[in-house]
Design a protein around this motif. Structure first.
Motif, PDB file in Angstrom:
ATOM      1  N   LYS A 197      -8.049  -0.282   5.878  1.00 44.16           N
ATOM      2  CA  LYS A 197      -9.187  -0.496   4.969  1.00 44.16           C
ATOM      3  C   LYS A 197      -8.910  -1.674   4.040  1.00 44.16           C
ATOM      4  N   PHE A 253     -15.873   4.887  -0.688  1.00 43.52           N
ATOM      5  CA  PHE A 253     -14.777   5.763  -0.315  1.00 43.52           C
ATOM      6  C   PHE A 253     -15.291   6.914   0.541  1.00 43.52           C
ATOM      7  N   LYS A 257      -4.807   4.459   7.750  1.00 48.36           N
ATOM      8  CA  LYS A 257      -6.216   4.097   7.570  1.00 48.36           C
ATOM      9  C   LYS A 257      -6.422   3.355   6.253  1.00 48.36           C
ATOM     10  N   VAL A 258      -5.692   3.751   5.222  1.00 43.60           N
ATOM     11  CA  VAL A 258      -5.813   3.050   3.941  1.00 43.60           C
ATOM     12  C   VAL A 258      -5.369   1.600   4.112  1.00 43.60           C
ATOM     13  N   THR A 269      -7.195  10.006  -5.765  1.00 46.74           N
ATOM     14  CA  THR A 269      -7.975   9.025  -5.021  1.00 46.74           C
ATOM     15  C   THR A 269      -8.476   7.916  -5.927  1.00 46.74           C
ATOM     16  N   LEU A 288       0.946   4.244  -2.724  1.00 46.50           N
ATOM     17  CA  LEU A 288       0.772   5.653  -2.326  1.00 46.50           C
ATOM     18  C   LEU A 288       1.968   6.500  -2.752  1.00 46.50           C
ATOM     19  N   VAL A 327       0.845  -1.200   0.000  1.00 48.36           N
ATOM     20  CA  VAL A 327       0.000   0.000   0.000  1.00 48.36           C
ATOM     21  C   VAL A 327       0.879   1.249   0.000  1.00 48.36           C
ATOM     22  N   LEU A 381      -5.781   5.657  -6.796  1.00 46.94           N
ATOM     23  CA  LEU A 381      -5.514   4.779  -5.659  1.00 46.94           C
ATOM     24  C   LEU A 381      -6.495   3.613  -5.630  1.00 46.94           C
ATOM     25  N   TRP A 425     -10.493   7.176   4.988  1.00 41.85           N
ATOM     26  CA  TRP A 425      -9.391   6.882   4.060  1.00 41.85           C
ATOM     27  C   TRP A 425      -8.354   8.013   4.041  1.00 41.85           C
TER      28      TRP A 425
END
Lengths: 78, 401
Positions: free
Chosen positions: A72, A58, A68-69, A38, A11, A7, A41, A63
């Protein structure tokens, strides 16, 4: 690679800088991520982890930081 | 016959708060009187469309039956199947009454306007179309006829928003806030009511009723001598632009305050829009429930579609197309006049330029300090004011009538 690293990798590519030292910073507030990024992503996450992350799911408040991403994505992988 | 328009005069607030008092007492003691809330809402909605506006009342009933059947049918379909064209069809049918109402004045379909038009049709359409999209995404799974009606016809916001989201609304309406939280909401409500009075009944009154006709008159008088231009036009720009803000922000504060009294946290519409540092920032602060609706249901979905189907290689191209489409649709939604469409285009192009500038700034490390920030706020404010001058239609009066 663990989910977290992957992740962060995604990012970093989208944002264009290393965010691994700001895992709890709100990237909407800092302007690092916008609506455009976003969607990138969400699509990248869908492609990488074989999860469904539609735009409706979303919620900006859920998020808005790298950590947090990660959470999730982990919950979506189940 | 009695007709009462929401938030129009001080008397309304007295009646409103008296009617909501039992509800507030219930919430304070941890009870939500759902039936009473529905009855009070329906009475106020009835009074809005009573008397000379009775045909709007009929239109509202027809409209609600249409949306109710549509969302219900689509939810049933979606449980079994998920064809893109059925989804596009449902979205189109959801938007259709509004589209017809927007075309009607330009096409001179007076019967369509009388039959289908009512105050608030736009805001109801935003809610139901969003529900169809979220049902498609699988985020809304079931159709609850009762909650659907309460969401669509939520009285404080029925005529002009703010535009709430179904899942957010339902979370509030099926629970009761803790006493501590509810008291804090009431405190905020009182503050918002008084701020709203200041905005709408004092500032908007001074700007819109006292100053505006005066400066407009002077502009029109001196226009003929200078091909439509005069210094007074700049005064019209400031007065009309600020009036627009205080009038609408005042109204929105009333709607949010009323919803807080009812124990529902309707989203805010404005967040100091004239302190925005750029146009993108402005749209994150101005009429937020509308601009976020456009962001989430049009902009992001368009980008998603274009990226997924790989229609364009460059992400810059994709975002530019999405900006212009997004803002043009917003322009068309305001109405089919040249100045609304120009207003939409203005902001679409403005956002494209804004993004290019932000990219340039990042790449070339443009210096950033307190001074440049203030300069950015002033420039953004004036770009917005020029767009409002366009939006408010005075140029049409000045140049073409």
């Amino acid at each position: 690679m663990a989910v977290k690293e992957e992740v962060i990798d995604i990012l970093n590519t989208i944002i264009g800088e290393d965010i691994s030292d700001q895992m709890d910073d709100d990237f909407f507030e800092s302007g690092l991520l916008d609506s455009m990024a976003t969607v990138e992503l969400l699509l990248d996450l869908e492609g990488k982890f074989d999860i469904q992350a539609p735009v409706s799911e979303f919620d900006r408040n859920e998020w808005n930081t790298p950590n947090k991403v990660v959470n999730k994505v982990e919950s979506l992988i189940g | 016959m009695l007709n009462i328009q929401p938030y129009a005069d001080p008397k309304y607030f007295v009646i409103l708060l008296l009617a909501l008092a039992p509800l507030a007492i219930g919430l304070y003691f941890g009870k939500r009187f759902a039936l009473y809330e529905v009855i009070v809402s329906l009475v106020f909605i009835f009074l809005m469309f009573n008397g000379s506006k009775y045909h709007e009342g009929y239109a509202l009933v027809i409209y609600m039956i249409w949306q109710w059947l549509l969302v219900w049918a689509y939810t049933l379909y979606r449980k079994k199947s998920n064809n893109s064209w059925v989804f596009y069809g449902a979205t189109f049918l959801g938007a259709l009454p509004l589209v017809l109402i927007k075309i009607a004045p330009a096409a001179n379909w007076t019967h369509v306007s009388t039959l289908l038009g009512f105050m608030g049709i736009s805001y109801l359409t935003f809610r139901s179309v969003a529900m169809i999209m979220e049902t498609r995404d699988g985020s809304i799974k079931d159709f609850d006829p009762w909650l659907f009606l309460r969401f669509m016809l939520f009285m404080p916001a029925i005529s002009s928003g703010p535009i709430d989201r179904y899942r957010r609304f339902v979370k509030d309406i099926v629970t009761v806030p803790t006493r501590e939280k509810y008291v804090a909401m009431l405190e905020k409500a009182v503050w918002y009511f008084f701020l709203g009075f200041l905005y709408k009944f004092i500032l908007a009154y001074i700007l819109g009723t006292l100053l505006l006709p005066h400066v407009e008159h002077l502009t029109l008088l001196s226009a003929s001598a200078h091909h439509g231009w005069s210094w007074w036009l700049i005064a019209v720009m400031y007065v009309d632009g600020l009036y627009l803000f205080f009038d609408f922000a005042g109204y929105s504060l009333f709607a949010v305050a009323t919803s807080y009294v009812m124990g529902i946290e309707l989203p805010m519409n404005f967040n100091k829009p004239f302190l925005a540092k750029n146009l993108k920032d402005f749209w994150n602060r101005w009429h937020m429930s509308l601009s976020f609706w456009f962001r989430d249901y049009i902009f992001m979905r368009l980008v998603f579609l274009m990226m997924k189907k790989k229609w364009f290689k460059s992400r810059v191209t994709i975002s530019n197309i999405a900006y212009i489409a997004n803002m043009l649709i917003m322009g068309f939604w305001h109405g089919l006049t040249w100045y609304y469409i120009a207003y939409g285009l203005f902001h679409g192009v403005g956002l494209v330029i804004n993004d290019a500038w932000l990219r340039y700034k990042k790449k070339h490390n443009v210096p950033h300090n307190k001074f440049t920030e203030i300069l950015a706020i002033i420039i953004t404010f004036h770009v917005v004011m020029i767009s409002f001058l366009l939006f408010l239609g005075f140029l049409d009066k000045l140049w073409f009538q």
